[in-house]
Design an enzyme around this catalytic site. Sequence first.
Site, PDB file in Angstrom:
ATOM      1  N   ALA A  90       0.722  -1.370   0.219  1.00 57.51           N
ATOM      2  CA  ALA A  90       0.272  -0.294  -0.037  1.00 57.51           C
ATOM      3  C   ALA A  90       0.902   1.264  -0.009  1.00 57.51           C
ATOM      4  O   ALA A  90       0.145   2.325   0.169  1.00 57.51           O
ATOM      5  CB  ALA A  90      -1.202   0.227   1.373  1.00 57.51           C
ATOM      6  N   ASN A 109       2.648  -3.947   7.335  1.00 58.04           N
ATOM      7  CA  ASN A 109       3.034  -5.037   6.509  1.00 58.04           C
ATOM      8  C   ASN A 109       4.284  -3.590   6.109  1.00 58.04           C
ATOM      9  O   ASN A 109       5.453  -4.679   5.306  1.00 58.04           O
ATOM     10  CB  ASN A 109       2.860  -5.641   5.635  1.00 58.04           C
ATOM     11  CG  ASN A 109       2.337  -6.818   6.520  1.00 58.04           C
ATOM     12  OD1 ASN A 109       3.199  -7.953   7.548  1.00 58.04           O
ATOM     13  ND2 ASN A 109       0.691  -6.920   6.130  1.00 58.04           N
ATOM     14  N   HIS A 112      -0.116   6.000   4.260  1.00 55.26           N
ATOM     15  CA  HIS A 112       1.450   6.151   4.280  1.00 55.26           C
ATOM     16  C   HIS A 112       2.163   7.445   4.148  1.00 55.26           C
ATOM     17  O   HIS A 112       2.258   7.457   2.391  1.00 55.26           O
ATOM     18  CB  HIS A 112       1.586   5.265   4.114  1.00 55.26           C
ATOM     19  CG  HIS A 112       0.311   3.745   4.561  1.00 55.26           C
ATOM     20  ND1 HIS A 112       0.893   3.956   5.187  1.00 55.26           N
ATOM     21  CD2 HIS A 112      -0.165   3.459   3.550  1.00 55.26           C
ATOM     22  CE1 HIS A 112       0.014   2.341   5.570  1.00 55.26           C
ATOM     23  NE2 HIS A 112      -0.843   2.242   4.708  1.00 55.26           N
TER      24      HIS A 112
END
Length: 274
Positions: free
Chosen positions: A126, A195, A225
């Site tokens: 992601a 992750n 993120h």
Amino acid sequence: MTRSIAIFGCGTIATEIARAIADGTIPATLDVIYDRHPEQIAATQDQFDDRSQPVEASGPDDLLEADLIVEAAGQTAVEEIATDALEADRDCLLLSIGALADETLREEIVDAARTSKGRLYAPSGAIAGLDSIKAAALTGELESVSLTTTKPPAGLEGAPYVVDNDIDLSAIGEPTVIFEGPATDAAAAFPSNINVAVALSLAGIGPDETAVKIIADPDEENNVHRISADGGSGDIETTVRNVPSPTNPKTSYLAAVSAIEKLRSLEASIDIGT
């Protein structure tokens, strides 16, 4: 020759991968699947017509019949399948890359990959910018790498760190930092959420040196993120605002698409990036 695929774990991402195989986006066959939840097996098989449905494995060892094994079942599944797949000269794609924050397991899997005829793959998940991080790390001048992840509180429910520290996510009324530490600790504290931190750390300066901050924000609808890296080759900053999966708020939809693109690119005549 068409590549055969096996999947360990039939959750959100696996179902999207199965759909992409069924509609031809991934030019491969899904031959065998394994999960400990019958309803998830059925959901994956339902992506196909009766004649092309993958068979249900009786155990992880049955997955080694395929050319490539996709791990999509969480960090413990990495321990169960990655080394065996590589030692059987099979390709292996890991989605729960956070498991590699464990140095002992990481060394075991890397050693197996070095002697295997198969290859170990880890999609970017992601986040964006791993190519630049790897290029900067190659110069040896990458000095610092950090990841700040902001999620709606519901996306963090059930994480070991939240449970162990009795964090009441429903009581959070403003953006709140609930974790700060190295990627090594983040992977254990939030195994279903972060992750990306370990993927970033392995591309860059390592799990112990990569700084991670996790923020719960009740006004944020997406999984955000932000990567910041500094070094002799320049500064790198990326921000990705991911729409959560409609069936699992802990998973960014881009994580599924990233896995699909990695599998598709293995058969592509032209592959941009890595």
